[in-house]
Scaffold this motif. Structure first.
Motif, PDB file in Angstrom:
ATOM      1  N   ARG A 117       0.842  -1.203   0.000  1.00 47.50           N
ATOM      2  CA  ARG A 117       0.000   0.000   0.000  1.00 47.50           C
ATOM      3  C   ARG A 117       0.873   1.248   0.000  1.00 47.50           C
ATOM      4  NH1 ARG A 117      -3.166  -1.867   3.749  1.00 47.50           N
ATOM      5  NH2 ARG A 117      -1.969  -0.859   5.397  1.00 47.50           N
ATOM      6  N   ARG A 118       1.943   1.186   0.770  1.00 53.74           N
ATOM      7  CA  ARG A 118       2.740   2.400   0.953  1.00 53.74           C
ATOM      8  C   ARG A 118       3.790   2.597  -0.133  1.00 53.74           C
ATOM      9  NH1 ARG A 118       4.435   5.091   6.401  1.00 53.74           N
ATOM     10  NH2 ARG A 118       5.974   6.571   5.665  1.00 53.74           N
ATOM     11  N   TRP A 119       4.406   1.501  -0.601  1.00 54.80           N
ATOM     12  CA  TRP A 119       5.517   1.637  -1.539  1.00 54.80           C
ATOM     13  C   TRP A 119       5.210   1.088  -2.933  1.00 54.80           C
ATOM     14  CZ3 TRP A 119       6.767   0.826   3.695  1.00 54.80           C
ATOM     15  CH2 TRP A 119       7.583   1.811   4.272  1.00 54.80           C
ATOM     16  N   GLY A 120       4.097   0.370  -3.065  1.00 49.90           N
ATOM     17  CA  GLY A 120       3.767  -0.139  -4.394  1.00 49.90           C
ATOM     18  C   GLY A 120       4.430  -1.471  -4.666  1.00 49.90           C
ATOM     19  N   ASP A 121       5.767  -1.476  -4.762  1.00 48.99           N
ATOM     20  CA  ASP A 121       6.465  -2.753  -4.952  1.00 48.99           C
ATOM     21  C   ASP A 121       7.874  -2.668  -4.353  1.00 48.99           C
ATOM     22  OD1 ASP A 121       8.109  -1.389  -6.706  1.00 48.99           O
ATOM     23  OD2 ASP A 121       7.009  -2.056  -8.472  1.00 48.99           O
ATOM     24  N   LEU A 122       8.598  -3.774  -4.461  1.00 51.90           N
ATOM     25  CA  LEU A 122       9.915  -3.861  -3.822  1.00 51.90           C
ATOM     26  C   LEU A 122      10.891  -2.835  -4.387  1.00 51.90           C
ATOM     27  CD1 LEU A 122      11.646  -5.445  -1.760  1.00 51.90           C
ATOM     28  CD2 LEU A 122      12.321  -6.951  -3.641  1.00 51.90           C
ATOM     29  N   SER A 123      10.834  -2.617  -5.721  1.00 54.79           N
ATOM     30  CA  SER A 123      11.828  -1.710  -6.309  1.00 54.79           C
ATOM     31  C   SER A 123      11.585  -0.276  -5.822  1.00 54.79           C
ATOM     32  CB  SER A 123      11.797  -1.787  -7.840  1.00 54.79           C
ATOM     33  OG  SER A 123      10.649  -1.122  -8.335  1.00 54.79           O
ATOM     34  N   GLN A 124      10.301   0.084  -5.642  1.00 54.99           N
ATOM     35  CA  GLN A 124      10.001   1.416  -5.108  1.00 54.99           C
ATOM     36  C   GLN A 124      10.480   1.526  -3.659  1.00 54.99           C
ATOM     37  OE1 GLN A 124       8.790   3.949  -6.920  1.00 54.99           O
ATOM     38  NE2 GLN A 124       8.669   2.641  -8.721  1.00 54.99           N
ATOM     39  N   LEU A 125      10.315   0.451  -2.905  1.00 53.73           N
ATOM     40  CA  LEU A 125      10.770   0.460  -1.512  1.00 53.73           C
ATOM     41  C   LEU A 125      12.291   0.597  -1.453  1.00 53.73           C
ATOM     42  CD1 LEU A 125      10.605   0.093   1.536  1.00 53.73           C
ATOM     43  CD2 LEU A 125      10.423  -2.384   1.183  1.00 53.73           C
ATOM     44  N   LEU A 126      12.998  -0.185  -2.272  1.00 50.33           N
ATOM     45  CA  LEU A 126      14.473  -0.118  -2.272  1.00 50.33           C
ATOM     46  C   LEU A 126      14.932   1.278  -2.678  1.00 50.33           C
ATOM     47  CD1 LEU A 126      15.368  -3.587  -3.863  1.00 50.33           C
ATOM     48  CD2 LEU A 126      15.616  -2.889  -1.463  1.00 50.33           C
ATOM     49  N   ALA A 127      14.222   1.885  -3.634  1.00 44.90           N
ATOM     50  CA  ALA A 127      14.577   3.241  -4.059  1.00 44.90           C
ATOM     51  C   ALA A 127      14.360   4.225  -2.914  1.00 44.90           C
ATOM     52  CB  ALA A 127      13.746   3.636  -5.273  1.00 44.90           C
ATOM     53  N   ASP A 128      13.271   4.030  -2.180  1.00 39.66           N
ATOM     54  CA  ASP A 128      12.958   4.926  -1.062  1.00 39.66           C
ATOM     55  C   ASP A 128      14.035   4.815   0.022  1.00 39.66           C
ATOM     56  OD1 ASP A 128      11.256   6.811   0.238  1.00 39.66           O
ATOM     57  OD2 ASP A 128      10.525   5.217   1.544  1.00 39.66           O
ATOM     58  N   VAL A 129      14.472   3.584   0.284  1.00 39.52           N
ATOM     59  CA  VAL A 129      15.538   3.375   1.272  1.00 39.52           C
ATOM     60  C   VAL A 129      16.830   4.039   0.781  1.00 39.52           C
ATOM     61  CG1 VAL A 129      17.008   1.629   2.375  1.00 39.52           C
ATOM     62  CG2 VAL A 129      14.540   1.238   2.175  1.00 39.52           C
ATOM     63  N   ALA A 130      17.111   3.882  -0.505  1.00 37.02           N
ATOM     64  CA  ALA A 130      18.328   4.482  -1.070  1.00 37.02           C
ATOM     65  C   ALA A 130      18.279   5.998  -0.950  1.00 37.02           C
ATOM     66  CB  ALA A 130      18.478   4.064  -2.529  1.00 37.02           C
ATOM     67  N   VAL A 131      17.118   6.591  -1.271  1.00 34.94           N
ATOM     68  CA  VAL A 131      16.985   8.048  -1.185  1.00 34.94           C
ATOM     69  C   VAL A 131      17.213   8.510   0.256  1.00 34.94           C
ATOM     70  CG1 VAL A 131      15.340   9.953  -1.293  1.00 34.94           C
ATOM     71  CG2 VAL A 131      15.509   8.357  -3.191  1.00 34.94           C
ATOM     72  N   ALA A 132      16.705   7.715   1.216  1.00 33.40           N
ATOM     73  CA  ALA A 132      16.893   8.083   2.622  1.00 33.40           C
ATOM     74  C   ALA A 132      18.383   8.179   2.943  1.00 33.40           C
ATOM     75  CB  ALA A 132      16.209   7.065   3.533  1.00 33.40           C
ATOM     76  N   HIS A 133      19.187   7.285   2.334  1.00 33.52           N
ATOM     77  CA  HIS A 133      20.639   7.340   2.554  1.00 33.52           C
ATOM     78  C   HIS A 133      21.240   8.584   1.910  1.00 33.52           C
ATOM     79  CE1 HIS A 133      21.218   3.501   4.486  1.00 33.52           C
ATOM     80  NE2 HIS A 133      20.463   2.921   3.580  1.00 33.52           N
TER      81      HIS A 133
END
Lengths: 185, 185
Positions: A53-69
């Motif tokens: 619901r929040r990130w859509g899929d794994l690649s969007q989640l990994l991108a979000d984590v990367a952006v946080a870094h």
């Protein structure tokens, strides 16, 4: 960008924090190709549907984590001189981005295309350079074009990191900065 | 790079051709996230193990297909003038790479990191610019630094395409070329 920088509180922020922590922890012991949403959900103590619901899929989640870094955690170093400030920035940037982790983050962000991670990522770079420009003006220096710094210093470094045709060595980075300020003169 | 350009014959080349054709055909009707190695193998009439043996995994195969699209198919346009040659190149390059297909190819190539696709890809760009440089010398023009053209014209265009912060409009591309040759003067 400014709002992006503010750590928001509340339940939603705690969920994000747990999920990010889970991804970072999993990536320490496993290859990213082994990661799945249910795996992340389990170790974060949330349901997979929360993540979808929040990130859509794994690649969007990994991108979000990367952006946080990528998010700047402190004020850029102040060397007392505009050109040296930009040099200090690009040397650190090139070193971080060309590391294995940095390359992976860039790939995750670019691979997620369209999800907003790409724009956020270069927004941080822009914000960082804007800070250096404003600081230069306060010092009574001429300041510099942030757009030119992105095009003629950041872009070449990123290009060579992504296409792996040459290492962005410190001397190479310094030469880019020197040419940026020569051109500005 | 020159050897890269030569279409090699024989069985191995025919397998590559069939597998590439299969990927291109499948991508016309499906989203890449739906693609699997067995699916490609079936429609190419080879065994999955042939694909794994030759390409390692799906992302390497997709990168290889993308690089094949990047391969220059004809001599660059000759406008009779070095600066206009470079301008013609970057305008076409920016248009192709910023298209949906172009962005996808770039993502596949970058995402496959380390597999050699990245180096091949910018090798083609370098080769193209080298041709323009040599042609300029034959005309009695001064020629230009291919490395500078990559850093100050190609890299900014690619950066903005990948990070999606601005469209590489023709006027923007022309300005980059103008500045490259001003600097060279």
């Amino acid at each position: 960008m400014a709002r992006e920088m503010i750590r928001q509180g509340g339940r939603s922020a705690r969920i994000q924090e747990e999920v990010h922590k889970a991804v970072n922890a999993l990536l320490k012991t496993r290859d990213r190709s082994e990661l799945t949403v249910p795996m992340v959900a389990e170790s974060a103590g949330v349901t997979p549907s929360t993540i979808y619901r929040r990130w859509g899929d794994l690649s969007q989640l990994l991108a979000d984590v990367a952006v946080a870094h990528m998010r700047p955690i402190s004020e850029p170093e102040d060397t007392g001189d505009m050109q040296r400030d930009v040099e200090a920035f690009i040397l650190q940037y090139a070193e971080e981005m060309s590391s294995k982790v940095g390359r992976q983050m860039l790939t995750d962000i670019i691979g997620s295309g369209g999800g907003g991670a790409t724009v956020k990522c270069c927004g941080f770079t822009q914000l960082h350079l804007e800070t250096l420009h404003q600081r230069a003006l306060k010092r009574g220096e001429a300041g510099f074009s942030v757009a030119d710094a992105v095009d003629f210093v950041v872009a070449p470094v990123i290009y060579h990191i992504l296409f792996e045709d040459r290492e962005p060595e410190p001397d190479y980075c310094r030469a880019l900065v020197t040419r940026l300020f020569q051109r500005a003169d």
